[in-house]
Write an enzyme that holds these catalytic residues in place. Structure first.
Site, mmCIF file in Angstrom:
data_model
loop_
_atom_site.group_PDB
_atom_site.id
_atom_site.type_symbol
_atom_site.label_atom_id
_atom_site.label_comp_id
_atom_site.label_asym_id
_atom_site.label_seq_id
_atom_site.Cartn_x
_atom_site.Cartn_y
_atom_site.Cartn_z
ATOM 1 C CD GLU A 264 7.270 -6.918 0.427
ATOM 2 O OE1 GLU A 264 7.128 -8.019 -0.102
ATOM 3 O OE2 GLU A 264 8.554 -6.640 1.021
ATOM 4 C CG PHE B 184 -1.378 -4.247 -4.698
ATOM 5 C CD1 PHE B 184 -1.184 -4.098 -3.333
ATOM 6 C CD2 PHE B 184 -2.540 -4.243 -5.039
ATOM 7 C CE1 PHE B 184 -1.947 -2.659 -3.012
ATOM 8 C CE2 PHE B 184 -3.363 -3.581 -5.042
ATOM 9 C CZ PHE B 184 -3.757 -2.280 -3.846
ATOM 10 N NE ARG C 240 1.314 -4.490 0.965
ATOM 11 C CZ ARG C 240 0.001 -3.989 1.286
ATOM 12 N NH1 ARG C 240 -1.325 -3.790 0.594
ATOM 13 N NH2 ARG C 240 0.270 -2.871 2.392
ATOM 14 N NE ARG D 163 11.818 -11.432 1.498
ATOM 15 C CZ ARG D 163 12.435 -10.428 1.969
ATOM 16 N NH1 ARG D 163 11.203 -10.047 3.070
ATOM 17 N NH2 ARG D 163 13.557 -9.499 1.938
ATOM 18 C CB ALA E 69 11.882 -6.027 -0.945
#
Lengths: 479, 785
Positions: B727, B229, B343, B311, B512
């Protein structure tokens, strides 16, 4: 006197003596036998990855229950047949539960899977008509971080029932039963340089041992003490484990009370009170997990003396009586008088709890139990509350209240009780009672909740009770 | 039937259900193997005045006590910036930071050694909140910015503006298998390390660094992880380094297995964020401009924080068109263990912010939050450019919203919820639809590469090796199916091998969501190379069997386990026969494929006023979920009654495995937003460090009704038409949180309800108490009007 443990693992006989007897069952399986399918994650009974089936002699048969092997000492498994995940195949093939878990993607990373498979196999061995709720209940003690559980429930619903070989056929009980029955008449004493464990065969032996070893700690189910051993390096020198005492796990009912033997598990109790005290049954349903309830006992829950233990508030409002045994005889103490401070009791060094008597609700009495925890299942409570009361029209004739999680011990709330007696069932009355209740408690902030949260809950539970009474959601005892 | 698109079991499933799958601590110890553990900091921030190992060294059974002085390379490392000290020198930077590595014969010796280590400390102020870090300007790296248009002016001209702060807390990975590694010393200063890691290449490189040997001296092997994770992306290196150092120094095998408590105490988590924003909108709730400053708690070192922040910033738009936007991101340096990948990798934190804004705009305007979301959805052909300039070419959000609104019976259920809340004195209900648009590819361009090795053996069976690591997510099963489909043979003829840096070099982390995308694509390239040789051979071989055709490679078909010339389909070879012939004719049966995702770019300063811009993602995985909750007003107990998920995940390689990612990620997201509370003492001690006190969802917490579906749409830009799925569905867990927030609207009056994430029972009870007491105070005033 026997000086070794006698048990079976996946049908194979083992006799164990000396220091090996003191390790956790999981350690023995993984390192002693190389049976590494049993996984270790939390070492405190809160994830279920180490689940194994423990079979004990019951009415001439072997009765299997899933337990957490990381908080079970090997000596507790004396006279047991342990089935691990490695022992569940049928004739070398996957059994129907394993098959369904494979086909329905019930496993991802696989680390929790052996525990799930073990717990589910016991359910499918026992259950004639499996259902989604039953499947969920059977694996409440197992955490999975990958699947979101949905595929596991689906797997359970897709088990080919016809293909299941009962555990009693996989492992014919005749020979093991004979050995267990024979060996059980004798007490077991295992000593090493620095440790002693005694497994009495009867209460008399137990009382004698306790009179000679006042420092002996007593293990009934071990679900609390083993956690302390694993996590805080607790290493008692002398232990007396009660698992082999015949009859001590009995639960009986008389006209006005239930008597619960010291080694009766919470699972046994859960089944016993299902129709007799449904409210207590509902509380036991959210007590730990099946694995915990299959090992843990009511006596242990009392003796562990945690202010956040789930059962004592109920026992407080029912005014349960604790039977203490020693070599001098028996003595009774009301649970309301038992606790003398944080983890301190009215119990002498030579005494131990042999049974608990819980009065049944009288006709017209109502009982309501609340447990507030961060997660509903498999969690330890933040606050608990027990209410026993009787109504007379729109008035409270009598009420007894016990709160847990709000002080160093479980508390009765005498002022609140006195205030509510004879009052009308009105929201305002309960709001006033709530203000009184918070004046009687001294909660602290900890990982399970802040002081402010606990104070708010202490109030809210009275409001909750009000609405539930108002909406007629609490049934009065009919007998 | 093609091997791709088939629902076959996970390639390890049988081993998992029988307990036969081997994890690191299941590996039998070899002769002389040592146990490794570490003495770590028990304080969050302090100067080390002295460290005395004299007594510890005398403990029988202790073989190695290693400190920073024993490192053979510099003490500094880190996946992005080399700012992390692996073994404390003179300053402790977080609680749990390793100080002394202990190698010993048994557990007892380790515990005795730990007790015998003497350390003298001088406590320093520990920064244990984002607030404090801001006050002291304690940050990691520069503040980054994404900008489009004039936010200040637009906000000034907006009909309505909400200004607020939104906090979401961290999350523990709670992989079931804790961090683990075993190191075996080899000849000539070489070492073989078995690691429970998502990133064998990084483990290899970091070990080489600390041992002071070239990277080729280290082999890192990962058979599987018991869950990852993100928690084993950068932070699996620490245990691997510790075991390796002991093995290297003692020339004995060395094993380290964290226990759960230490694992939770010493490793980083999902980043908590505290985001301040100003959002302007019109009467319909249409956003005119968003200004936001994201602050994450990076912990003591950068680790992956800067990529996580990137991100988060790239996902603050989520599914919604932000015409004018100005987003900044600052990483706070605190004295917590370095927070790390988890995640979603910042995506959930960015998305939570805008989904919260959607609920707040709706509350402000008294509208249905779904209507607000709809007017803000990215357009098709217009209003489809992200704040950082990437064009969304495959927007399926409208289709998803329309279908889901109907299939979930949203409108009817929402009015029932509203009615329930007007009537019930004991419970509240909430319902919400939240969305996800998740960018697929590493934000960091160079990571978007992979290589794969495909070996065919003379009986036609195949081994595939890639850099992807198996942590339960099924990447090996996906790759197996992809390779089988290339030759159109049965998937059981293909085995995916343990990940090893010996077979695949310089690989990227399995992260990713893109392990299947990258490694599957590389495997396809390797297969294509082999097929080229086999096709040429088959063309000649088959033509020689039939009088009237000439060899024609373009006519050769691989179908259903056979190879034939389409002009003469009856004359065919089994795949196995062709392989045998190839071997006899000296045609290569093993190839390496190399893949690099095309068309990606990202710059932190190429945008307006030196802000960030680029095209960091190959495509977006999209979806939405509707969740309905019931709340006990008195206890805060939350029951998720029903969840409907609809996603766009392309054509999955294995529908069963894809579905498992959806349900698993959603429930993990649900845990983040509800019961998973990280509790710390004032000095930074983590109090919730085991499942007794840290509550991930239990099977009884799963929704009674759980509908999980995806739209049927091929993804033209990715291998086999799939979309990454690991994810994105985690972000849909936010629908549960939004439903709680919506429920609170019925008690908060005119106020926009406040709600921290997670919405734990405590948070809910305290918020309800707050609003109820306000209502009670207002009563007299109400009576006057």
């Amino acid at each position: 006197m026997r000086d070794y443990l006698h048990l079976f693992v996946n049908g194979k006989e083992h006799k164990i003596s000396g220091s090996e007897a003191f390790q956790p069952l999981s350690t023995f399986l993984r390192w002693g036998l190389g049976a590494t399918g049993t996984k270790i994650v939390c070492e405190e009974g809160d994830c279920g990855a180490c689940s194994v089936l423990v079979g004990k002699l019951k009415d001439g048969k072997i009765d299997y229950q899933p337990i957490n092997s990381c908080i079970q000492l090997l000596y507790q498994a004396d006279l047991s047949h342990i089935i691990t995940v490695e022992g569940l195949k049928q004739n070398g093939h996957l059994n129907p539960v394993q098959e369904a878990m494979v086909e329905c993607h019930g496993t991802q990373c696989g680390f929790c899977t052996p525990g799930f498979v073990v717990a589910m196999c016991e359910y499918f061995d026992r259950s004639k008509s499996p259902c989604a709720q039953g499947i969920k209940d059977s694996v409440t003690g197992n955490l999975c971080r990958c699947t979101g559980y949905e595929p596991i429930i689906k797997a359970g619903l897709n088990v080919d029932m016809a293909g299941i070989v009962p555990l009693s056929e996989l492992y014919p009980p005749a020979e093991m039963s004979k050995i267990f029955a024979k060996e059980r008449s004798e007490s077991v004493l295992i000593k090493t340089e620095d440790k002693t464990v005694f497994l009495p065969a009867n209460l008399a032996d137990a009382a004698k041992f306790k009179s000679e070893h006042s420092d002996a700690i007593i293990i009934a189910g071990g679900t609390d003490v083993c956690v302390v051993m694993n996590k805080r390096a607790y290493a008692p020198k002398v232990v007396m484990s009660f698992g082999n005492i015949e009859g001590l796990n009995e639960i009986s009912v008389s006209e006005n009370h239930i008597k619960v033997g010291a080694t009766a598990t919470l699972s046994q109790l859960e089944a016993f009170v299902k129709d007799r005290v449904p409210e207590f049954f509902h509380l036991l349903w959210v007590f730990g997990s099946p694995q915990i309830r299959n090992a843990g006992t009511l006596a242990g829950n009392i003796a562990n003396a945690s202010p956040i233990a789930d059962t004592p508030p109920f026992l407080f409002v029912m005014d349960a009586v604790i039977n203490l045994t020693s070599s001098k005889g028996n003595r009774q103490v009301r649970i309301n008088d038992f606790y003398k401070g944080y983890k301190k009791f009215d119990m002498q060094a030579d005494e131990f709890i042999s049974s608990v008597e819980i009065p049944l609700p009288a006709k017209g009495e109502m009982v309501r139990l609340y447990k507030v925890s961060r997660r509903k299942h498999l969690d330890i409570s933040t606050n608990t509350a027990a209410f026993k009361f009787k109504l007379n029209g729109n008035k409270i004739e009598d009420i007894t209240i016990a709160y847990g999680g709000v002080a160093a011990v479980i508390l009765r709330l005498p002022k609140t009780e006195a205030f509510l007696k004879g009052k009308q069932i009105e929201l305002d009355v309960f709001h006033q009672a709530a203000e009184l209740a918070v004046s009687e408690i001294t909660p602290i902030s900890d990982v399970r909740g802040s002081k402010e949260f606990r104070l708010q809950l202490a109030k809210n539970l009275l409001s909750k009770l009000f609405y539930e009474i108002k909406e007629g959601r609490i049934a009065a005892c009919q007998q | 039937m093609s091997a791709v698109g088939r629902d076959i079991p996970h390639d390890s499933a049988k081993g998992h259900v029988t307990g036969e799958s081997i994890y690191l601590d299941d590996v039998p110890p070899v002769r002389g193997e040592l146990l490794v553990d570490f003495f770590y900091a028990k304080t969050s921030h302090a100067k080390v005045k002295s460290l005395d190992l004299t007594e510890a060294a005398k403990v029988p059974g202790v073989v190695a006590l290693l400190t920073h002085k024993d490192l053979l390379g510099s003490n500094l490392f880190g996946p992005i910036t080399k700012d992390e000290i692996i073994l404390v020198e003179d300053e402790i930077m977080f609680m749990g930071q390793p100080i002394v590595i202990i190698g010993a014969e048994d557990r007892k010796a380790i515990e005795a050694a730990k007790a015998a280590i003497k350390i003298e400390l001088e406590p320093l102020e520990a920064i244990l909140s984002i607030k404090r870090a801001k006050e002291l300007n304690s940050v990691i790296g520069p503040t980054r910015r994404i900008k489009r248009g004039d936010v200040e002016a637009t906000l000034k001209n907006s009909a309505h503006v909400i200004e607020n702060t939104f906090r979401n807390e961290g999350q523990e990975h709670f992989y079931l298998e804790s961090q683990a590694a075993i190191a075996y010393p080899k000849e000539n200063n070489q070492i073989e390390v078995h690691s429970s890691t998502q990133h064998p290449s990084e483990v290899q490189e970091v070990i080489a660094h600390f041992l002071g040997v070239p990277v080729n001296h280290v082999v890192c092997i990962t058979k599987r992880m018991g869950g990852g994770f993100g928690g084993k992306e950068s932070q699996a290196t620490h245990p691997a380094v510790m075991a390796s150092l002991v093995a290297f120094k003692t020339k004995r095998a060395a094993r380290i297995i964290f226990n759960k408590d230490h694992d939770m105490q010493c490793t980083g988590k999902r980043h908590p964020f505290e985001n301040t924003y100003k959002v302007g909108f019109d009467k319909d709730g249409r956003i005119t401009a968003l200004w936001a400053h994201l602050y994450s708690d990076g912990g003591a070192y950068n680790d992956l924080s800067s990529a996580v922040m990137a991100r988060a910033m790239c996902h603050i738009d989520n599914a919604y068109w932000l015409p004018v936007v100005d987003v900044s991101g600052t990483i706070c340096k605190t004295h917590f263990p370095p927070n790390t990948a988890f995640r979603g990798f910042g995506g959930p934190q960015g998305i939570a912010t805008i989904e919260n804004i959607m609920e707040e705009i709706a509350a402000y305007l008294g509208k249905d939050p779904l209507d607000v979301r709809k007017v803000n959805l990215y357009g098709v052909g217009e209003n489809n450019i992200t704040p950082y300039g990437e064009i969304i070419f495959d927007n399926n959000l409208h289709e998803i919203f329309e279908n889901l609104e109907i299939s979930s019976d949203y409108s009817k259920r929402k009015s029932e919820v509203d009615k329930f809340n007007r009537e019930s004195k004991t419970h509240l209900k909430g319902i919400a639809l939240s969305a996800v648009k998740f960018g697929i590819s590493f934000n960091t361009k160079f990571l978007n590469q992979a290589n794969a090795l495909v070996n065919i053996y003379i009986d036609g069976s195949i081994q595939v090796s890639t850099g992807a690591t198996e942590m339960g997510q099924g990447v090996n099963t996906n790759i197996k199916q992809i390779v089988a489909s290339e030759f159109d043979i049965e998937p059981d003829q293909v085995i995916v091998m343990p990940t090893s840096t010996e077979k695949n070099n310089n690989t990227s982390a399995t992260a990713a969501s893109s392990a299947t995308d990258l490694n599957g694509s590389a495997a396809v390239i390797a297969c294509e190379k082999i097929k080229e040789g086999l096709t040429e051979l088959a063309a000649h071989h088959l033509a020689s069997k039939v009088a009237d055709i000439n060899p024609s490679p373009s006519s050769i078909r691989f179908e259903g386990g056979f190879v034939f010339d389409r002009r003469r389909p009856d004359t065919r070879l089994t795949f196995k026969e062709l392989v045998k012939i190839a071997y006899m004719n000296r045609v290569s049966l093993g190839e390496r494929g190399y893949y690099a995702t095309k068309g990606l770019d990202w710059s932190w300063d190429a945008g307006p006023e030196g802000t960030a811009s680029g095209h960091p993602f190959l495509y977006y995985t999209q979806g939405a979920a509707v969740s309905e909750v019931t709340i006990d007003r008195f206890t805060g107990e939350l029951k998720v009654e029903r969840v409907d998920i609809l996603m766009d995940i392309g054509k999955p390689v294995n529908p069963g495995i894809a579905r498992g990612q959806l349900t698993g990620a959603f429930i993990q997201g649900m845990g983040w937003v509800t019961t998973e509370c990280l509790k710390y003492a004032e000095d930074g001690t983590l109090l919730s460090h085991s499942p007794t006190t840290y509550k991930i969802p239990n099977i009884q917490d799963t929704p009674e009704v759980f509908n999980v579906n995806w739209i049927d749409k091929e993804n033209s830009v990715n291998v086999k038409g799939t979309k990454a799925v690991g994810e994105p569905p985690l972000c849909l867990g936010l629908s549960v949180w939004c439903a709680v927030k919506y429920a609170l609207r019925s008690v908060s009056g005119a106020e926009i309800p406040k709600l921290i994430l997670p919405a734990s029972n405590e948070e809910i009870v305290m918020r309800l108490a707050e609003y109820e007491s306000k209502t009670a105070q207002k009563k007299p005033a109400d009576a006057l009007t």
